[in-house]
Design an enzyme around this catalytic site. Structure first.
Site, PDB file in Angstrom:
ATOM      1  N   ARG A  24       0.846  -1.201   0.000  1.00  0.00           N
ATOM      2  CA  ARG A  24       0.000   0.000   0.000  1.00  0.00           C
ATOM      3  C   ARG A  24       0.873   1.240   0.000  1.00  0.00           C
ATOM      4  O   ARG A  24       1.792   1.361   0.818  1.00  0.00           O
ATOM      5  CB  ARG A  24      -0.895   0.042   1.230  1.00  0.00           C
ATOM      6  CG  ARG A  24      -1.904  -1.053   1.211  1.00  0.00           C
ATOM      7  CD  ARG A  24      -2.903  -0.921   2.322  1.00  0.00           C
ATOM      8  NE  ARG A  24      -3.632  -2.168   2.431  1.00  0.00           N
ATOM      9  CZ  ARG A  24      -4.482  -2.454   3.395  1.00  0.00           C
ATOM     10  NH1 ARG A  24      -4.731  -1.572   4.332  1.00  0.00           N
ATOM     11  NH2 ARG A  24      -5.104  -3.604   3.410  1.00  0.00           N
ATOM     12  N   SER A 116      -7.926  -1.398   0.873  1.00  0.00           N
ATOM     13  CA  SER A 116      -8.907  -1.742   1.902  1.00  0.00           C
ATOM     14  C   SER A 116      -9.632  -0.527   2.486  1.00  0.00           C
ATOM     15  O   SER A 116     -10.309   0.190   1.770  1.00  0.00           O
ATOM     16  CB  SER A 116      -8.199  -2.553   2.988  1.00  0.00           C
ATOM     17  OG  SER A 116      -9.136  -3.030   3.916  1.00  0.00           O
ATOM     18  N   HIS A 117      -9.397  -0.269   3.761  1.00  0.00           N
ATOM     19  CA  HIS A 117     -10.108   0.803   4.468  1.00  0.00           C
ATOM     20  C   HIS A 117      -9.370   2.139   4.373  1.00  0.00           C
ATOM     21  O   HIS A 117      -9.831   3.131   4.925  1.00  0.00           O
ATOM     22  CB  HIS A 117     -10.263   0.405   5.933  1.00  0.00           C
ATOM     23  CG  HIS A 117      -8.952  -0.018   6.529  1.00  0.00           C
ATOM     24  ND1 HIS A 117      -8.368  -1.243   6.251  1.00  0.00           N
ATOM     25  CD2 HIS A 117      -8.088   0.630   7.326  1.00  0.00           C
ATOM     26  CE1 HIS A 117      -7.210  -1.322   6.875  1.00  0.00           C
ATOM     27  NE2 HIS A 117      -7.016  -0.200   7.531  1.00  0.00           N
ATOM     28  N   ASP A 292     -16.078  -1.749   4.749  1.00  0.00           N
ATOM     29  CA  ASP A 292     -14.962  -0.907   4.305  1.00  0.00           C
ATOM     30  C   ASP A 292     -14.888  -0.886   2.779  1.00  0.00           C
ATOM     31  O   ASP A 292     -15.734  -1.470   2.090  1.00  0.00           O
ATOM     32  CB  ASP A 292     -13.638  -1.357   4.937  1.00  0.00           C
ATOM     33  CG  ASP A 292     -13.150  -2.681   4.395  1.00  0.00           C
ATOM     34  OD1 ASP A 292     -13.976  -3.466   3.908  1.00  0.00           O
ATOM     35  OD2 ASP A 292     -11.924  -2.938   4.456  1.00  0.00           O
ATOM     36  N   ASP A 294     -13.151  -2.306   0.416  1.00  0.00           N
ATOM     37  CA  ASP A 294     -13.107  -3.527  -0.398  1.00  0.00           C
ATOM     38  C   ASP A 294     -14.036  -4.622   0.126  1.00  0.00           C
ATOM     39  O   ASP A 294     -14.014  -5.748  -0.394  1.00  0.00           O
ATOM     40  CB  ASP A 294     -11.667  -4.054  -0.498  1.00  0.00           C
ATOM     41  CG  ASP A 294     -11.114  -4.477   0.843  1.00  0.00           C
ATOM     42  OD1 ASP A 294     -11.458  -3.840   1.860  1.00  0.00           O
ATOM     43  OD2 ASP A 294     -10.333  -5.440   0.895  1.00  0.00           O
ATOM     44  N   ASP A 296     -14.340  -6.361   3.022  1.00  0.00           N
ATOM     45  CA  ASP A 296     -14.054  -7.484   3.917  1.00  0.00           C
ATOM     46  C   ASP A 296     -14.323  -7.153   5.387  1.00  0.00           C
ATOM     47  O   ASP A 296     -14.448  -8.049   6.206  1.00  0.00           O
ATOM     48  CB  ASP A 296     -12.644  -8.054   3.707  1.00  0.00           C
ATOM     49  CG  ASP A 296     -11.563  -7.012   3.807  1.00  0.00           C
ATOM     50  OD1 ASP A 296     -11.874  -5.828   4.031  1.00  0.00           O
ATOM     51  OD2 ASP A 296     -10.377  -7.382   3.646  1.00  0.00           O
ATOM     52  N   ARG A 297     -14.433  -5.870   5.721  1.00  0.00           N
ATOM     53  CA  ARG A 297     -14.716  -5.522   7.119  1.00  0.00           C
ATOM     54  C   ARG A 297     -16.206  -5.235   7.332  1.00  0.00           C
ATOM     55  O   ARG A 297     -16.885  -4.832   6.390  1.00  0.00           O
ATOM     56  CB  ARG A 297     -13.954  -4.259   7.515  1.00  0.00           C
ATOM     57  CG  ARG A 297     -12.479  -4.455   7.534  1.00  0.00           C
ATOM     58  CD  ARG A 297     -11.793  -3.207   8.061  1.00  0.00           C
ATOM     59  NE  ARG A 297     -10.363  -3.499   8.216  1.00  0.00           N
ATOM     60  CZ  ARG A 297      -9.539  -2.782   8.925  1.00  0.00           C
ATOM     61  NH1 ARG A 297      -9.956  -1.707   9.551  1.00  0.00           N
ATOM     62  NH2 ARG A 297      -8.268  -3.124   9.026  1.00  0.00           N
ATOM     63  N   THR A 361      -1.868 -11.061  13.902  1.00  0.00           N
ATOM     64  CA  THR A 361      -2.757 -10.162  13.171  1.00  0.00           C
ATOM     65  C   THR A 361      -2.618 -10.359  11.662  1.00  0.00           C
ATOM     66  O   THR A 361      -1.508 -10.402  11.145  1.00  0.00           O
ATOM     67  CB  THR A 361      -2.399  -8.711  13.546  1.00  0.00           C
ATOM     68  OG1 THR A 361      -2.667  -8.555  14.930  1.00  0.00           O
ATOM     69  CG2 THR A 361      -3.209  -7.713  12.744  1.00  0.00           C
ATOM     70  N   LYS A 393     -11.795 -12.409   5.123  1.00  0.00           N
ATOM     71  CA  LYS A 393     -12.928 -11.996   5.937  1.00  0.00           C
ATOM     72  C   LYS A 393     -13.995 -11.439   5.003  1.00  0.00           C
ATOM     73  O   LYS A 393     -13.699 -11.066   3.867  1.00  0.00           O
ATOM     74  CB  LYS A 393     -12.492 -10.994   6.992  1.00  0.00           C
ATOM     75  CG  LYS A 393     -11.753  -9.785   6.468  1.00  0.00           C
ATOM     76  CD  LYS A 393     -11.135  -9.024   7.627  1.00  0.00           C
ATOM     77  CE  LYS A 393     -10.400  -7.790   7.155  1.00  0.00           C
ATOM     78  NZ  LYS A 393      -8.951  -7.875   7.333  1.00  0.00           N
TER      79      LYS A 393
END
Ligand code: G1P
Ligand code: ZN
Length: 564
Positions: A24, A116-117, A292, A294, A296-297, A361, A393
């Site tokens: 990222r 992602s987020h 989020d 993408d 997954d959250r 994590t 997720k």
């Protein structure tokens, strides 16, 4: 059309090391000449001989620079002998959808274009992540191999004349001839495969009845917020078309925008405040959910914005999985959580006699356990929940799972939580994030903690704050040995454990694109006192956490940027 590839000379870029979840960086970094090309070529280099004749899935959350990246991927993949790319229309595929497609099509892997987020748009972040053939994020040894290649790359392969303009806008298959081999681009509907999977897992008829209501039961009023991210297209298909939710009242921000409408597409109480406010202001809402960028959250809130911590969400689902057809058919194997996630699910596992795993994590650490048939449900405190239906997720899955539990128990979100705490007790949990700190300061803080845990005097020492005293029983830097392949992950976070079962955890984020983010996780268990305010309950332990780490001294920060 017969096309020929060429080799283009390049030089390595520093810092192309994949983090917790892929590479990222700011968009402008990916825009630098050869930057994205190098990284894509290095992914293929790391895959070695398997690339020739392979099929890869490509798609992402549609953030700014996705289309340019896809054009690069098409030209590099074709030149490297990839046989086929399956690409979501307009480049859109949620992270869970990519995972599902990789598994369904039984292909070599997928390239997910997302940060992602993290915020999107020209001034913000882009990301590239490789997923392997089980559908999950690349494990460390694959990411390390990619990184090694980025340090020594000298050329990449490219098919310059392959015309990609508007190719991904229209569904269909196009075949090219590159260096004498067929190269196919198939542009697919972004939602079809994923929607079919959800229909296999859940009882859509029951969920539709819940949402629409019956003679005996009023409609269950949801507000689903896609935060201008990729889930919008899936939410429309699933919640509106399939489950009969109202497009006006039950869903919001469901058109994916390449800059997420300038918001931070992260479903937590800080960044999804819009949703929280709407649910608070309108007491007819029974459940609010957000995802989020993408997809997954997820975040779940009940009536009046009653907040469900992700750690509790995981535990409640674990306790009620049998109401979901997928688990009835496939059985319920073990449970798992990431190390900083509160241990609420551990109590459910103990009661149900299931195996329980604590991993570092990052979702990649769950994959092996799932592949080995030892893990059915897992989660992270960072708003990640999922099961072995895929290897990522899955935000929408989590909401459908919650709705299944609600339908089955005929109880509100709050009632379900209170019943759960009544049985198991409650893990109070909060996380303090200190975003964009100076990297040096953050590293010094971690070094200070490392020294502390290695000193002889820490264990047995007591700390007192706001009238509460905590005695340290153990301190370490979390290490994990994967039970399946015995790979070792070291330095996964400093843990300070107290005699009463409370925990403080410190780690640096591996998903940021600039500076350093320090995360302080605070977890404390109460058997009987289960109805207090989490922030009030945890305040003394937070103070202890700040004192032990000397956070203010190292960073100059008085307060976290985000509390979840
Ligand atoms: C964060 C979360 C982690 C999650 C990852 C990807 O990583 O903490 O649980 O798996 O994002 O969504 P971090 O920034 O802490 O390295
Ligand atoms: Zn995400």
């Amino acid at each position: 059309m017969a096309l020929t590839s060429v080799n283009i000379s390049t030089n390595p870029f520093e810092g192309q090391k994949p983090g917790t979840s892929g590479l990222r960086k700011k968009v402008k970094v990916f825009m630098e000449k050869h930057y994205t090309e190098n990284f894509i070529q290095c992914i293929l280099n790391a895959l070695g001989d398997k690339v020739k004749g392979s099929t890869l899935i490509v798609g992402g959350d549609g953030r700014y620079f996705s289309k340019q990246a896809i054009n690069i991927i098409i030209r590099i993949a074709s030149a490297n002998g990839v046989a086929k790319l399956v690409i979501g229309q307009l480049g859109i595929l949620s992270t869970p959808a990519v995972s599902s497609l990789i598994r369904n099509h039984k292909v070599l892997g997928g390239i997910v274009l997302t940060a992602s987020h993290n915020p999107g748009g020209i001034r913000n972040d882009f990301g590239i992540k490789y997923n392997i053939e089980n559908g999950g994020p690349a494990p460390d040894h694959v990411s390390d191999a990619i990184y090694d290649h980025t340090k020594k790359i000298s050329e990449y392969k490219f098919t310059p004349k392959l015309e990609t303009d508007r190719l991904i806008d229209i569904l269909g298959t196009t075949t090219y001839n590159v260096d004498g081999h067929d190269f196919v681009v198939e542009v697919i509907d972004s939602t079809a495969d994923y929607v079919a999977l959800m229909k296999q897992i859940f009882d859509f008829h029951k969920l539709r009845t819940l949402i629409r209501g019956t003679d005996k039961r009023p409609p269950f009023n949801v507000l689903i917020d896609s935060m201008n991210g990729v889930t919008g297209v899936y939410v429309r298909r699933i919640f509106v078309d399939e489950l009969g939710a109202s497009p006006d009242n039950n869903v919001c921000r469901i058109v994916p925008l390449d800059n997420f409408g300038e918001i931070h597409p992260d479903p937590n109480l800080t960044y999804a405040k819009d949703l929280v406010d709407k649910v608070k202001a309108n007491s007819t809402y029974d459940l609010g959910a957000a995802f989020d960028g993408d997809g997954d959250r997820n975040m779940i809130i009940g009536k009046n914005a009653f907040f469900v911590t992700p750690s509790d969400s995981l535990a409640v689902l674990a306790n009620n999985l049998e109401c979901i057809p997928y688990f009835k058919e496939n059985g319920i194997h073990g449970f798992a959580r990431s190390m900083p996630t509160a241990a609420a699910v551990d109590r459910v596992a103990a009661k149900l006699g299931k195996e329980m795993f604590e991993v570092p994590t990052g979702w990649k650490y769950f994959g092996n356990l799932m592949d080995a048939g030892r893990l059915s449900l897992c989660g992270e405190e960072s708003f990640g929940t999922g099961s072995d239906h895929i290897r990522e997720k899955d935000g929408i899955w989590a909401v459908l799972a919650w709705l299944s539990v609600i339908e089955h128990k005929n109880m509100s979100v709050e009632e379900i939580l209170k019943e759960h705490w009544g049985i198991y007790g409650r893990n109070y949990f909060t996380r303090y994030d200190y975003e964009e700190c100076e990297s040096d300061a953050a590293n010094q803080l971690m070094e200070h903690l490392e020294k502390l845990i290695n000193s002889d005097t820490l264990v047995g020492k007591s700390y007192t704050a706001i009238g509460k005293t905590y005695k340290i029983s153990k301190a370490d830097n979390f290490s994990y040995v994967d039970p399946i392949d015995e790979s070792v992950a070291k330095n996964q976070g400093i843990r300070i454990l107290f005699e009463d079962g409370s925990r403080l955890i410190y780690r640096l984020s591996g998903t940021g694109s600039s500076g350093a983010t320090i995360r302080l996780y605070i977890d404390s268990y109460e058997k009987d006192n289960v109805l207090s305010d989490a922030q009030v309950m945890l305040k003394p332990l937070v103070e202890v956490g700040l004192e032990i780490s000397q956070l203010k001294k190292f960073t100059g920060r008085d307060a976290p940027t985000v509390i979840t």
